[in-house]
Design a protein around this motif. Sequence first.
Motif, PDB file in Angstrom:
ATOM      1  N   SER A  55     -12.118   6.565   5.281  1.00  0.00           N
ATOM      2  CA  SER A  55     -11.335   6.220   4.085  1.00  0.00           C
ATOM      3  C   SER A  55     -10.867   4.778   4.127  1.00  0.00           C
ATOM      4  O   SER A  55     -10.874   4.082   3.100  1.00  0.00           O
ATOM      5  CB  SER A  55     -10.127   7.165   3.963  1.00  0.00           C
ATOM      6  OG  SER A  55     -10.544   8.496   3.773  1.00  0.00           O
ATOM      7  N   ILE A  56     -10.449   4.322   5.312  1.00  0.00           N
ATOM      8  CA  ILE A  56     -10.011   2.928   5.443  1.00  0.00           C
ATOM      9  C   ILE A  56     -11.167   1.977   5.146  1.00  0.00           C
ATOM     10  O   ILE A  56     -11.017   1.001   4.398  1.00  0.00           O
ATOM     11  CB  ILE A  56      -9.442   2.679   6.854  1.00  0.00           C
ATOM     12  CG1 ILE A  56      -8.151   3.490   7.057  1.00  0.00           C
ATOM     13  CG2 ILE A  56      -9.174   1.195   7.071  1.00  0.00           C
ATOM     14  CD1 ILE A  56      -7.600   3.434   8.463  1.00  0.00           C
ATOM     15  N   VAL A  57     -12.335   2.265   5.716  1.00  0.00           N
ATOM     16  CA  VAL A  57     -13.506   1.402   5.473  1.00  0.00           C
ATOM     17  C   VAL A  57     -13.912   1.459   4.006  1.00  0.00           C
ATOM     18  O   VAL A  57     -14.177   0.435   3.370  1.00  0.00           O
ATOM     19  CB  VAL A  57     -14.678   1.834   6.379  1.00  0.00           C
ATOM     20  CG1 VAL A  57     -15.952   1.064   6.013  1.00  0.00           C
ATOM     21  CG2 VAL A  57     -14.326   1.610   7.843  1.00  0.00           C
ATOM     22  N   TYR A  74      -6.682  -2.381  -3.393  1.00  0.00           N
ATOM     23  CA  TYR A  74      -5.252  -2.301  -3.074  1.00  0.00           C
ATOM     24  C   TYR A  74      -4.423  -3.029  -4.134  1.00  0.00           C
ATOM     25  O   TYR A  74      -3.291  -2.642  -4.423  1.00  0.00           O
ATOM     26  CB  TYR A  74      -4.983  -2.871  -1.690  1.00  0.00           C
ATOM     27  CG  TYR A  74      -5.505  -1.984  -0.577  1.00  0.00           C
ATOM     28  CD1 TYR A  74      -4.751  -0.919  -0.110  1.00  0.00           C
ATOM     29  CD2 TYR A  74      -6.766  -2.195  -0.028  1.00  0.00           C
ATOM     30  CE1 TYR A  74      -5.232  -0.099   0.898  1.00  0.00           C
ATOM     31  CE2 TYR A  74      -7.258  -1.378   0.975  1.00  0.00           C
ATOM     32  CZ  TYR A  74      -6.488  -0.326   1.434  1.00  0.00           C
ATOM     33  OH  TYR A  74      -6.959   0.500   2.415  1.00  0.00           O
ATOM     34  N   LYS A  75      -5.005  -4.096  -4.724  1.00  0.00           N
ATOM     35  CA  LYS A  75      -4.288  -4.762  -5.812  1.00  0.00           C
ATOM     36  C   LYS A  75      -4.146  -3.843  -7.010  1.00  0.00           C
ATOM     37  O   LYS A  75      -3.147  -3.888  -7.740  1.00  0.00           O
ATOM     38  CB  LYS A  75      -5.037  -6.031  -6.223  1.00  0.00           C
ATOM     39  CG  LYS A  75      -5.019  -7.139  -5.176  1.00  0.00           C
ATOM     40  CD  LYS A  75      -5.819  -8.346  -5.646  1.00  0.00           C
ATOM     41  CE  LYS A  75      -5.849  -9.438  -4.575  1.00  0.00           C
ATOM     42  NZ  LYS A  75      -6.699 -10.596  -5.000  1.00  0.00           N
ATOM     43  N   ALA A  76      -5.143  -2.977  -7.206  1.00  0.00           N
ATOM     44  CA  ALA A  76      -5.103  -2.045  -8.340  1.00  0.00           C
ATOM     45  C   ALA A  76      -3.956  -1.042  -8.217  1.00  0.00           C
ATOM     46  O   ALA A  76      -3.506  -0.488  -9.230  1.00  0.00           O
ATOM     47  CB  ALA A  76      -6.430  -1.292  -8.455  1.00  0.00           C
ATOM     48  N   LEU A  77      -3.482  -0.816  -6.984  1.00  0.00           N
ATOM     49  CA  LEU A  77      -2.363   0.118  -6.808  1.00  0.00           C
ATOM     50  C   LEU A  77      -1.112  -0.347  -7.540  1.00  0.00           C
ATOM     51  O   LEU A  77      -0.263   0.462  -7.915  1.00  0.00           O
ATOM     52  CB  LEU A  77      -2.045   0.281  -5.316  1.00  0.00           C
ATOM     53  CG  LEU A  77      -3.143   0.855  -4.422  1.00  0.00           C
ATOM     54  CD1 LEU A  77      -2.648   0.960  -2.988  1.00  0.00           C
ATOM     55  CD2 LEU A  77      -3.607   2.208  -4.921  1.00  0.00           C
ATOM     56  N   PHE A  78      -1.000  -1.644  -7.755  1.00  0.00           N
ATOM     57  CA  PHE A  78       0.205  -2.197  -8.370  1.00  0.00           C
ATOM     58  C   PHE A  78      -0.050  -2.802  -9.753  1.00  0.00           C
ATOM     59  O   PHE A  78       0.867  -3.322 -10.374  1.00  0.00           O
ATOM     60  CB  PHE A  78       0.811  -3.259  -7.445  1.00  0.00           C
ATOM     61  CG  PHE A  78       1.087  -2.742  -6.066  1.00  0.00           C
ATOM     62  CD1 PHE A  78       2.225  -1.981  -5.807  1.00  0.00           C
ATOM     63  CD2 PHE A  78       0.192  -2.978  -5.025  1.00  0.00           C
ATOM     64  CE1 PHE A  78       2.472  -1.495  -4.534  1.00  0.00           C
ATOM     65  CE2 PHE A  78       0.443  -2.489  -3.747  1.00  0.00           C
ATOM     66  CZ  PHE A  78       1.588  -1.744  -3.508  1.00  0.00           C
ATOM     67  N   SER A 423      -9.829   5.963  -2.258  1.00  0.00           N
ATOM     68  CA  SER A 423      -9.630   5.772  -0.809  1.00  0.00           C
ATOM     69  C   SER A 423      -8.425   4.892  -0.535  1.00  0.00           C
ATOM     70  O   SER A 423      -7.662   5.135   0.413  1.00  0.00           O
ATOM     71  CB  SER A 423     -10.885   5.159  -0.192  1.00  0.00           C
ATOM     72  OG  SER A 423     -12.004   5.997  -0.363  1.00  0.00           O
ATOM     73  N   ALA A 424      -8.225   3.864  -1.370  1.00  0.00           N
ATOM     74  CA  ALA A 424      -7.053   2.997  -1.200  1.00  0.00           C
ATOM     75  C   ALA A 424      -5.766   3.786  -1.411  1.00  0.00           C
ATOM     76  O   ALA A 424      -4.781   3.587  -0.689  1.00  0.00           O
ATOM     77  CB  ALA A 424      -7.133   1.822  -2.175  1.00  0.00           C
TER      78      ALA A 424
END
Length: 450
Positions: A55-57, A74-78, A423-424
Motif C-alpha cells: 500500500s505504501i509503494v 497525498y496532496k489530494a487528501l487535502f 492507498s494514500a
Amino acid sequence: MTSAAAEGVAKTPATPSAPRRRKSVTGTRRTVAALFLLPALVLLGALVVYPIGYSIVRSFYDSSGGGFAGFDNYKALFTDDGIRTALKNNVIWVVFAPAVSTALGLVFAVLTERVRWGTAFKLVVFMPMAISMLAAGIIFRLVYDQDPDKGVANAVWVGVHDTFAQSSAFPKAHPGRKSPLMPEGGGFVTTGPVHTGQSVALPLVGVAPDQMPDSARKAARARPEPGRITGTTWQDFTRGKGVGTLGAVDPSELGYAGMRIEAVKDGAVVASAKAAADGTFTLPAKADGARLRLPAANFREPYNGVDWLGPSLVTPAIIGSYVWMWAGFAMVLIAAGLAGVPRELLEAARVDGANEWQVFRRVTVPLLAPVLAVVAVTLMINVLKVFDLVFIIAPGSSQDDANVLALELYRKGFSEGRPGIASAIAVFLLLLVIPVMLFNMRRLRREVRR
C-alpha cells in the motif's frame, strides 16, 4: 615425583569445559521455538507486513500503476472535497463517539452496581455487541425511516409533537366550484361579511373519505339563531354521478370536525370557534359584520417528524447507532475496573461527609481513570476504521455528507477506480492509528508493572 610436586599438580585448575547452550525461559531450544513461530511469522508477513508495504509503494503511483506520481496522491487528501468532508467527519467521530460511549458505560456501570437486577441490565446493554455492524446498520436504517409508520424514531417524535400541537387533518382541503370562499394567506376567507341571525355554509372538497378524522360525523345544516352567527363546514362531495346538491348538506357527507373558524374585522380576529363533529359552529354577536376565515393552520401538512438521515443530521444519527452498540462494551470493562476499587476509600469519603456525587466525581472517577483511558483509546482506534454503519445507514442522497475516510477509501478504490489515492488514504489511516495504539500499549505496560 616429590610430594610437593604432586600437591602442585593436584592444585592446578582443570581446563574449563565448553559453554552449554542456553535454553529459552520455557526450557525450549531456540531452534525449536523458531520452528513453531515460523508459520505465525509467515502469516503475519503475508497478511499484515506485505499489504502495508505494498500500500505504501502503491500510494506513490498513478491510477494505472505504471506512472510514478510522487506525493500527488497525498496532496489530494487535502484538496479533494470528498476526502476533506470524510476527514472532517472522522474528527467528529473521534471526538464524540468514544466520549459518549465511555460516559454512558461509566454511568451504567456505577448505577447498576448496587441493584439486584444489575446483571440482567448489563446483559441487555451488552447484547448489541453480538450483532454485526451490517445487521445494526439495517436495524437503524429502519429506525430512522422518515415515514412515522415505519421508523421508530419518527413515530416517537411525531407522537410527542402531536401531544402538544395536533397536526391538521385537512391538508388537501380547498373550496370547490361556486364556493363562497376565496384563498387568503394560506387559508380561505368568505367573499363578503356575515351578520347575526344568518346561517353560513362553508363547503370544502379535496379530502379523501378514508382520510377524514375518526371523530367526523354526518354533516348537519346549522339553524339560524338570533344574535348569533351559525354555520356548517363540511366535505361537499357525494359519490356517484348526479348524486348530491352542490353547496348543500347531503345525508352522506361528513362535517369537518375540529375545523377552526375565525371572524375577522378590520384585520383583527374578533371571535373564533371550532366546528363540532357534524361540522356546525356558532359565533357570538361581536362577529356581526366580519368576514369568516378558515386559517392556514387548518390546512398545514401533517408533521412527519425529523429528517434523521438528511444532510444535517445523518452523521449524529449514525454516531447514535454506534453508541448503541459500543456502550455495552465500555460498561463491561468499566464495571470490571469498578469491582477492583477499594471499598474502604469510598466509605471513608462518605464518613467524611461527601455526598454520592462528590464520591463519584472525586474518588470513583479518579480511581477509574486508567480504565477509562483504555476504553476511550480503544474506541478511538475503532471509530477511525468505521465503515459498515455509514455505508448501510446513510442513503445515497446523504452519503456524501456522512462520508468517512474508510468509506472514501472504498469509493476511491472500487467505485472511481483510483487505487493510488485509495492507498494514500489507507496509509494516512495507518499513520493516524499508530500513535493511538502506542499510547494504549504504553498504558497497558504501565498497568502490568503496577
